[in-house]
Scaffold this motif. Structure first.
Motif, PDB file in Angstrom:
ATOM      1  N   ASP A  34       2.118   6.764  15.140  1.00 54.00           N
ATOM      2  CA  ASP A  34       0.790   6.172  15.040  1.00 54.00           C
ATOM      3  C   ASP A  34      -0.219   7.268  14.708  1.00 54.00           C
ATOM      4  OD1 ASP A  34      -0.706   3.447  16.281  1.00 54.00           O
ATOM      5  OD2 ASP A  34      -1.916   5.289  16.246  1.00 54.00           O
ATOM      6  N   ILE A  35      -1.063   7.008  13.696  1.00 50.82           N
ATOM      7  CA  ILE A  35      -2.060   8.020  13.316  1.00 50.82           C
ATOM      8  C   ILE A  35      -3.118   8.106  14.420  1.00 50.82           C
ATOM      9  CG2 ILE A  35      -3.658   8.754  11.504  1.00 50.82           C
ATOM     10  CD1 ILE A  35      -2.155   6.900   9.602  1.00 50.82           C
ATOM     11  N   ASP A  36      -3.491   9.323  14.739  1.00 53.07           N
ATOM     12  CA  ASP A  36      -4.459   9.510  15.815  1.00 53.07           C
ATOM     13  C   ASP A  36      -5.886   9.318  15.303  1.00 53.07           C
ATOM     14  OD1 ASP A  36      -2.348  10.152  17.524  1.00 53.07           O
ATOM     15  OD2 ASP A  36      -2.376  12.269  16.888  1.00 53.07           O
ATOM     16  N   HIS A  37      -6.647   8.649  16.102  1.00 54.50           N
ATOM     17  CA  HIS A  37      -8.086   8.427  15.827  1.00 54.50           C
ATOM     18  C   HIS A  37      -8.326   7.958  14.381  1.00 54.50           C
ATOM     19  CE1 HIS A  37      -8.856  10.111  19.702  1.00 54.50           C
ATOM     20  NE2 HIS A  37      -8.398  11.313  19.374  1.00 54.50           N
ATOM     21  N   PHE A  38      -7.524   7.042  13.977  1.00 53.76           N
ATOM     22  CA  PHE A  38      -7.643   6.584  12.584  1.00 53.76           C
ATOM     23  C   PHE A  38      -8.936   5.800  12.370  1.00 53.76           C
ATOM     24  CE2 PHE A  38      -6.189   3.923   8.910  1.00 53.76           C
ATOM     25  CZ  PHE A  38      -6.055   4.978   8.013  1.00 53.76           C
ATOM     26  N   LYS A  39      -9.363   5.153  13.420  1.00 54.10           N
ATOM     27  CA  LYS A  39     -10.613   4.383  13.320  1.00 54.10           C
ATOM     28  C   LYS A  39     -11.779   5.308  12.946  1.00 54.10           C
ATOM     29  CE  LYS A  39     -13.318   0.976  15.924  1.00 54.10           C
ATOM     30  NZ  LYS A  39     -14.542   1.552  15.438  1.00 54.10           N
ATOM     31  N   GLN A  40     -11.779   6.475  13.579  1.00 58.64           N
ATOM     32  CA  GLN A  40     -12.857   7.443  13.290  1.00 58.64           C
ATOM     33  C   GLN A  40     -12.837   7.841  11.817  1.00 58.64           C
ATOM     34  OE1 GLN A  40     -12.700  10.902  15.821  1.00 58.64           O
ATOM     35  NE2 GLN A  40     -12.756   9.634  17.674  1.00 58.64           N
ATOM     36  N   ASP A  64      -7.158   4.241   3.365  1.00 56.78           N
ATOM     37  CA  ASP A  64      -5.978   3.747   2.615  1.00 56.78           C
ATOM     38  C   ASP A  64      -5.226   4.894   1.958  1.00 56.78           C
ATOM     39  OD1 ASP A  64      -6.407   1.199   3.335  1.00 56.78           O
ATOM     40  OD2 ASP A  64      -7.075   0.469   1.365  1.00 56.78           O
ATOM     41  N   GLY A  74      -0.735  -1.914  10.366  1.00 53.81           N
ATOM     42  CA  GLY A  74      -1.950  -1.114  10.525  1.00 53.81           C
ATOM     43  C   GLY A  74      -1.700   0.347  10.221  1.00 53.81           C
ATOM     44  N   GLU A  75      -2.035   1.216  11.202  1.00 56.28           N
ATOM     45  CA  GLU A  75      -1.843   2.660  10.991  1.00 56.28           C
ATOM     46  C   GLU A  75      -0.603   3.151  11.715  1.00 56.28           C
ATOM     47  OE1 GLU A  75      -3.026   1.510  13.550  1.00 56.28           O
ATOM     48  OE2 GLU A  75      -3.759   2.941  15.016  1.00 56.28           O
ATOM     49  N   ASN A  98     -11.687   6.139   9.325  1.00 57.48           N
ATOM     50  CA  ASN A  98     -12.210   5.001   8.547  1.00 57.48           C
ATOM     51  C   ASN A  98     -13.723   4.960   8.609  1.00 57.48           C
ATOM     52  OD1 ASN A  98     -10.168   3.627   7.281  1.00 57.48           O
ATOM     53  ND2 ASN A  98      -9.644   2.379   9.047  1.00 57.48           N
ATOM     54  N   LEU A 141       0.827  -1.211   0.000  1.00 62.69           N
ATOM     55  CA  LEU A 141       0.000   0.000   0.000  1.00 62.69           C
ATOM     56  C   LEU A 141       0.864   1.265   0.000  1.00 62.69           C
ATOM     57  CD1 LEU A 141      -2.905   1.161   0.237  1.00 62.69           C
ATOM     58  CD2 LEU A 141      -2.545   1.230   2.706  1.00 62.69           C
ATOM     59  N   LEU A 161      -3.113   6.576   4.470  1.00 60.96           N
ATOM     60  CA  LEU A 161      -1.919   5.765   4.782  1.00 60.96           C
ATOM     61  C   LEU A 161      -0.869   5.923   3.674  1.00 60.96           C
ATOM     62  CD1 LEU A 161      -3.624   2.482   6.040  1.00 60.96           C
ATOM     63  CD2 LEU A 161      -2.230   4.039   7.405  1.00 60.96           C
ATOM     64  N   HIS A 168     -13.038   2.936   4.352  1.00 61.43           N
ATOM     65  CA  HIS A 168     -11.732   2.275   4.385  1.00 61.43           C
ATOM     66  C   HIS A 168     -10.834   2.740   3.235  1.00 61.43           C
ATOM     67  CE1 HIS A 168      -9.078  -1.233   5.102  1.00 61.43           C
ATOM     68  NE2 HIS A 168      -9.556  -1.112   6.334  1.00 61.43           N
ATOM     69  N   ARG A 186      -2.342  13.082  22.412  1.00 57.03           N
ATOM     70  CA  ARG A 186      -1.991  12.812  21.011  1.00 57.03           C
ATOM     71  C   ARG A 186      -1.338  14.027  20.341  1.00 57.03           C
ATOM     72  NH1 ARG A 186      -6.528  10.027  22.335  1.00 57.03           N
ATOM     73  NH2 ARG A 186      -6.506   7.808  21.853  1.00 57.03           N
ATOM     74  N   LYS A 239       0.026   9.206  23.344  1.00 58.58           N
ATOM     75  CA  LYS A 239      -1.441   9.067  23.190  1.00 58.58           C
ATOM     76  C   LYS A 239      -2.126   9.541  24.463  1.00 58.58           C
ATOM     77  CE  LYS A 239      -1.728   6.895  19.140  1.00 58.58           C
ATOM     78  NZ  LYS A 239      -2.486   7.324  17.998  1.00 58.58           N
TER      79      LYS A 239
END
Ligand SMILES: Nc1nc2c(ncn2[C@@H]2O[C@H](COP(=O)(O)OP(=O)(O)OP(=O)(O)O)[C@@H](O)[C@H]2O)c(=O)[nH]1
Length: 565
Positions: A439-445, A456, A481-482, A447, A406, A459, A452, A553, A549
Motif C-alpha cells: 500500500d502506498i504511504d500517504h497517497f492521499k497527500q 495516476d 485504489g493505491e 493526490n 491504468l 500508480l 489526481h 510505514r 502502517k
C-alpha cells in the motif's frame, strides 16, 4: 462484401462495353459426334443486335438478314445494359444415322426474356419461351439456369435462333451438353453448391448459437451480413428464384436491389461494431453512420427506379462501400487492432474473388470452375476470416476484463481467480505459498498536493516496477485504489520477506521529484493444511499491512500467525 451480386452485374456491364468483338466469317455448325460436356457454343454463335427490340422472328430469320449477323469470338457474350434485344443463331450437325438429344444451358440466370426457335419435323418454326419474368414452372426443365432440350434429326444440320432481352445486363453464355454429361455436371454442381451453401448455414447456425450465449450485438450484425450475402449469391445464381419465390418474378427482379443495399448497410454496421469505431474514432464512426443512412435511403429505389438505373446506383454504392470499408479497416490496422487485420484479410479475399470474376468477364482469365465461382469462394473465405475477427475481438475483451487499465497489471478479479488456483496447487503438492499486500504511504497527500493526474502517474510507475521486478511464477496485481498484491507460489516466508524488502527499497529510490514515496508491505505465508484457507491468508496479510502502517510505514511486516510455517 458489398453486395457480391452487384459486382457480378457490374462485370457484365463493363464486359458489355468491351466484349462481343464481331468477326465476319460464318461459324461452322457444332458436330454432335463429340461427347459434349459443357461445350461452349461461343465460337459457333452469330449474333444480331436489334436496337429497338421490335424485330420479329420472321424478319431476323429472313435470308436478307443473313449478312447482318456477326460472329461472337469471346467465351461469353457480355452485352451490358441497353434497350436492344439480342438475336443469336447457331447450328448443330448430327452426322449420326439416328436422331440425338442435346441440351443447351444458358449459364447466367438473370435474363428477363429468352425465346428459342427450332424447326419441327414438319418444317414449321416452333417458339419456346423462358426467362426470369415468367413463373419458374413454365421452364422446359425446372433448373436455376435456363435449359433447353433439342432433338436433332439424323444426318442433318439444324439451325436454332434465340432472342435475349432484359432490363438488366445481357450476358450470353451458352453451353452444349449430352443428357448423360449434363447429369454428371449437375451432380457435381449440386455437390459443390450443397457444400458451399451448407458451409454458410453452418456459419449462420454457429454464430446464432454464440449470439444466444454471449448476447453481444456484433454477432447479430455479422449474422445479418452473412444472411444478406448468402441471399445475394442465391439471387445471382438463380437459386432464390427457383426455391424461394418461383411464382414471383417481379419480386425476383427487385430483390437484387433490396438485398444488395441490405448487405452494404449490414457490413458497415458490422465494421463499426467489430472495430469499435465509436470508442476509437468518433470521426470514422460518424462517417460510417452517414454512409449507412445514405445507403438505407437507397432502399426505396428498388421499387421506384427503373432496373438499369437501380443497378447503376447500386454499383456506385457498392464501389463506395468497398472503398469506405477498406479505408476504415486500414486505419484500424495501422492503430494495431488485431481484429482489423482479420477484417482487412477478409475484405481483400472478397475483392480478389470479385477481381478474378471481373477478369474472367473481360477475358483476361480463363473461364473455369474457379473463375466462374471466384466471387462465391472469395465470400466464403471472407466470412470465415470475419468470424476470426470476431474471435480476436473477444480475446481482446477477455484480456481487458482481467487487466487494470491504468497500470496494465492483473486486476482484483483475476487476483481472486489466480489466488484460488495457486492455493489449490499448493494444497495438492504441499508447497508453500506467500502473499504480499503493498500500500502506498500517504497517497492521499500526494493526490492533494500534486493532483489526481500525478497520482495516476505514480500508480502507473509502481505498476511498471512490479511487473518488471516480479517474475513468473510470481504474479503482481492492482488490488484496488493505491493497493497492490503479489502472489508468490512455492515461496516460504523468509524468501517472500526478501522479495518484499527488495520491492520496498526499489520504490523508495524511484521517486525523487515528489517529497518521498514509499510503500508499506504486509506479508503472509503458509504451507496449506486442511485447516488453512484463502480467507485466512488474506486476513493475515491485511493485518500485517495494518501493522506496517502502525509501525510508521515504509516497512515490511510478516504475519506472526503464519510466518513460522
Ligand atoms: N490518483 C489516484 N488516486 C487514487 C486512486 N485510487 C485511490 N486513490 C486515492 O488514494 C487515496 C487513499 O487514501 P487513504 O486510504 O487515506 O490512504 P493514504 O493516504 O495512502 O494513507 P495511508 O494508506 O494510511 O498511508 C485516496 O485519496 C484515493 O482518492 C487512483 O486510481 N488514482
Amino acid at each position: 462484401m458489398t453486395a457480391t451480386s452487384v459486382w457480378r452485374v457490374w462485370a457484365f456491364f463493363i464486359a458489355g462495353m468491351i466484349g462481343g468483338v464481331p468477326v465476319l466469317a460464318a461459324p461452322e455448325p457444332v458436330s454432335l459426334r463429340l461427347e459434349l460436356r459443357g461445350y461452349s457454343l461461343a465460337p459457333y454463335i452469330e449474333f444480331l443486335q436489334d436496337r429497338t427490340g421490335a424485330l420479329t422472328f420472321a424478319q431476323v430469320s429472313a435470308e436478307s438478314m443473313r449478312r447482318e449477323y456477326r460472329r461472337l469470338d469471346t467465351t461469353a457474350g457480355g452485352f451490358g445494359f441497353n434497350q436492344s434485344a439480342w438475336w443469336v443463331r447457331f447450328s448443330l450437325h448430327n452426322p449420326n444415322p439416328r436422331s440425338v438429344t442435346y441440351l443447351v444451358r444458358q449459364d447466367y440466370p438473370l435474363i428477363d426474356q429468352i425465346a428459342l426457335w427450332e424447326k419441327t419435323p414438319a418444317g414449321q418454326w416452333r417458339e419456346r419461351r423462358s426467362g426470369d419474368q415468367l413463373p419458374f414452372w413454365q421452364r422446359d426443365i425446372e433448373h436455376r439456369d435456363f435449359l433447353f432440350v433439342f432433338e436433332v434429326p439424323a444426318d442433318s444440320v439444324a439451325t436454332y435462333y434465340m432472342r435475349f432481352a432484359s432490363k438488366g445486363p445481357i450476358n450470353i453464355g451458352l453451353f452444349l451438353y449430352s443428357p448423360e454429361s449434363l447429369i454428371q455436371t449437375l451432380s457435381v454442381d449440386q455437390l459443390l453448391n450443397g457444400l458451399f451453401y451448407g458451409a454458410y448455414l453452418v456459419l449462420i447456425a454457429y454464430n446464432l448459437c454464440i449470439f444466444f450465449v454471449v448476447r453481444d450485438r456484433v454477432f447479430l450484425y455479422y449474422l445479418a451480413y452473412l444472411f444478406f450475402t448468402v441471399m445475394n449469391l442465391a439471387i445471382h445464381s438463380g437459386f432464390a428464384f427457383q426455391f424461394l419465390w418461383p411464382d414471383n418474378p417481379d419480386w425476383g427482379n427487385r430483390s437484387v436491389g433490396v438485398f444488395a443495399v441490405l448487405a452494404m448497410v449490414s457490413v458497415l454496421q458490422f465494421a463499426r461494431s467489430v472495430l469499435a469505431l465509436r470508442r476509437h474514432s468518433a470521426a470514422l464512426d460518424r462517417l460510417s453512420r452517414l454512409a449507412m443512412v445514405s445507403f438505407a435511403c437507397a432502399l426505396p429505389a428498388a421499387w421506384l427506379l427503373p432496373y438499369p438505373q437501380l443497378i447503376a446506383l447500386i454499383a456506385l454504392l457498392a464501389s463506395a462501400t468497398a472503398v469506405i470499408v477498406l479505408w476504415l479497416v486500414s486505419l484500424r490496422v495501422l492503430s494495431g487492432d488485431t481484429s482489423a487485420i482479420y477484417f482487412l484479410l477478409a475484405w481483400v479475399a472478397l475483392l480478389v474473388g470479385i477481381g478474378c470474376y471481373l477478369m474472367k468477364s473481360f477475358g483476361l482469365l480463363p473461364h473455369n470452375f474457379f473463375t466462374q465461382h471466384s466471387t462465391q469462394i472469395g465470400c466464403l473465405i471472407e466470412m470465415v476470416l470475419l468470424s476470426l475477427a470476431l474471435g480476436s475481438r473477444f480475446r481482446v475483451f477477455r484480456i481487458e476484463s482481467r487487466t487494470d487499465s491504468l497500470t496494465q497489471l492483473f486486476n482484483r478479479r483475476q487476483f481472486n481467480e489466480l489466488l484460488q488456483s495457486e492455493f489449490n496447487r499448493a494444497t495438492r503438492f504441499n508447497q508453500p505459498l506467500a502473499l504480499l499486500l503493498l500500500d502506498i504511504d500517504h497517497f492521499k497527500q500526494l493526490n492533494d498536493q500534486f493532483g489526481h493526474a500525478e497520482g495516476d502517474k505514480v500508480l502507473k510507475r509502481i505498476g511498471g516496477i512490479l511487473s518488471h521486478s516480479v517474475r513468473k511464477p510470481a504474479l503482481s496485481f492492482r488490488f484496488g485504489g493505491e493497493e497492490f498484491a503479489v502472489i508468490l507460489p512455492r515461496t516460504n516466508a523468509t524468501d517472500a520477506a526478501a522479495v518484499a524488502e527488495r520491492l520496498r527499497r526499489r520504490i523508495a529510490k524511484e521517486f525523487d521529484q515528489y517529497e518521498r514515496i514509499t510503500i508499506s508491505v504486509g506479508l503472509a505465508a503458509l504451507l496449506p493444511t486442511d485447516s488453512g484457507s484463502i480467507e485466512g491468508l488474506l486476513d493475515a496479510a491485511d493485518t500485517a499491512l495494518y501493522e506496517a502502517k502502525a509501525h510508521g510505514r515504509n516497512c515490511v511486516v510478516c504475519s506472526p500467525a503464519l510466518q513460522a510455517v
